[in-house]
Design a protein around this motif. Structure first.
Motif, PDB file in Angstrom:
ATOM      1  N   UNK A 146       0.823  -1.207   0.000  1.00 58.34           N
ATOM      2  CA  UNK A 146       0.000   0.000   0.000  1.00 58.34           C
ATOM      3  C   UNK A 146       0.861   1.263   0.000  1.00 58.34           C
ATOM      4  N   UNK A 147       1.941   1.246   0.780  1.00 63.29           N
ATOM      5  CA  UNK A 147       2.810   2.413   0.901  1.00 63.29           C
ATOM      6  C   UNK A 147       3.680   2.614  -0.339  1.00 63.29           C
ATOM      7  N   UNK A 148       3.931   1.552  -1.090  1.00 60.93           N
ATOM      8  CA  UNK A 148       4.874   1.613  -2.207  1.00 60.93           C
ATOM      9  C   UNK A 148       4.175   1.625  -3.571  1.00 60.93           C
ATOM     10  N   UNK A 149       2.887   1.867  -3.592  1.00 61.90           N
ATOM     11  CA  UNK A 149       2.140   1.746  -4.838  1.00 61.90           C
ATOM     12  C   UNK A 149       1.306   2.990  -5.112  1.00 61.90           C
ATOM     13  N   UNK A 150       1.296   3.396  -6.382  1.00 63.95           N
ATOM     14  CA  UNK A 150       0.386   4.449  -6.824  1.00 63.95           C
ATOM     15  C   UNK A 150      -0.357   3.949  -8.058  1.00 63.95           C
ATOM     16  N   UNK A 151      -1.429   4.611  -8.364  1.00 61.96           N
ATOM     17  CA  UNK A 151      -2.240   4.290  -9.532  1.00 61.96           C
ATOM     18  C   UNK A 151      -1.727   5.145 -10.686  1.00 61.96           C
ATOM     19  N   UNK A 152      -1.492   4.526 -11.842  1.00 65.78           N
ATOM     20  CA  UNK A 152      -0.955   5.254 -12.993  1.00 65.78           C
ATOM     21  C   UNK A 152      -1.558   4.715 -14.282  1.00 65.78           C
ATOM     22  N   UNK A 153      -1.588   5.533 -15.340  1.00 66.07           N
ATOM     23  CA  UNK A 153      -2.052   5.024 -16.627  1.00 66.07           C
ATOM     24  C   UNK A 153      -1.112   3.930 -17.142  1.00 66.07           C
ATOM     25  N   UNK A 154      -1.641   3.025 -17.902  1.00 67.61           N
ATOM     26  CA  UNK A 154      -0.885   1.874 -18.394  1.00 67.61           C
ATOM     27  C   UNK A 154       0.382   2.293 -19.154  1.00 67.61           C
ATOM     28  N   UNK A 155       0.306   3.326 -19.990  1.00 66.57           N
ATOM     29  CA  UNK A 155       1.480   3.743 -20.760  1.00 66.57           C
ATOM     30  C   UNK A 155       2.557   4.312 -19.839  1.00 66.57           C
ATOM     31  N   UNK A 156       2.166   4.945 -18.765  1.00 65.35           N
ATOM     32  CA  UNK A 156       3.135   5.453 -17.788  1.00 65.35           C
ATOM     33  C   UNK A 156       3.826   4.268 -17.098  1.00 65.35           C
ATOM     34  N   UNK A 157       3.046   3.255 -16.747  1.00 68.38           N
ATOM     35  CA  UNK A 157       3.604   2.029 -16.179  1.00 68.38           C
ATOM     36  C   UNK A 157       4.621   1.419 -17.141  1.00 68.38           C
ATOM     37  N   UNK A 158       4.226   1.241 -18.412  1.00 67.51           N
ATOM     38  CA  UNK A 158       5.135   0.649 -19.393  1.00 67.51           C
ATOM     39  C   UNK A 158       6.407   1.472 -19.538  1.00 67.51           C
ATOM     40  N   UNK A 159       6.280   2.774 -19.665  1.00 69.85           N
ATOM     41  CA  UNK A 159       7.454   3.631 -19.863  1.00 69.85           C
ATOM     42  C   UNK A 159       8.443   3.484 -18.699  1.00 69.85           C
ATOM     43  N   UNK A 160       7.936   3.558 -17.496  1.00 78.64           N
ATOM     44  CA  UNK A 160       8.813   3.496 -16.323  1.00 78.64           C
ATOM     45  C   UNK A 160       9.374   2.096 -16.124  1.00 78.64           C
TER      46      UNK A 160
END
Length: 201
Positions: A131-145
């Motif tokens: 919970x402390x180490x997670x944020x919600x992000x768009x899928x393309x942002x996830x892929x890029x990072x």
């Protein structure tokens, strides 16, 4: 038997309606808690699969999409100095950050399926999904990072730590087996020395 058929029908009907609901654009809904829960469950399943993947395969060799090279090149062109090993949520979620991310994300509309689909992203790549180490992000942002983390070697820490634990477990099992064999041989030797009816000197 008939009762079983009756309970299965609403369940499969419910699954179809949930699947249909998840396929509609987010703008179609307000803050429906059932829909939010379904999205969150799907995002968590995705996160678990991804974490297992980077735990079992050297992440530097992973290919997450057909266009990893394009995503990585565009990402590092636009976010050259972004620190990705430990993310600062402000660099993703602040108003100025969103203005910078929006054009990048929109470049992949039609290139990446569900490019703006909600996904869970780890802040510190050396840690798991908590919970402390997670944020919600768009899928393309996830892929890029995550593509950048994989290529730049940041996710290797997850793979290495899991592999080290596996090796340690294997070594511990081997020691127990050797200890067990050694005890058996020692017991056999002691039995040979102290056979019934014989006295030791």
């Amino acid at each position: 038997m008939e009762a079983t058929g009756e309970t299965e029908e609403p369940v499969s009907g419910e699954l179809v309606s949930v699947a249909h609901a998840l396929s509609l654009p987010a703008e179609s809904y307000g803050n429906d808690p059932d829909i939010e829960m379904a999205w969150a469950m799907r995002a968590m399943q995705h996160a678990e699969v991804y974490y297992k993947l980077i735990s079992s395969v050297d992440p530097q060799f992973l290919k997450l999409t057909k266009v990893d090279d394009q995503i990585y090149t565009e990402f590092r062109k636009k976010f050259e100095k972004l620190r990705i090993d430990v993310l600062d949520p402000e660099e993703l979620k602040s108003i100025s950050a969103k203005e910078k991310w929006r054009p990048f994300c929109l470049k992949f509309d039609g290139v990446i399926e569900d490019f703006n689909y909600g996904t869970l992203l780890r802040l510190d790549c050396s840690q798991g999904y908590t919970e402390e180490n997670t944020i919600f992000a768009p899928r393309i942002q996830f892929f890029a990072i995550e593509i950048a983390r994989n290529r730049e070697g940041h996710n290797k820490v997850v793979y290495t730590s899991v592999q080290d634990k596996e090796e340690e477990k294997g070594a511990n099992r081997g020691e127990k087996e050797k200890t067990g064999e050694g005890e058996e041989k020692e017991n056999e030797a002691n039995e040979g020395i102290n056979k019934p009816g014989e006295t030791s000197m």
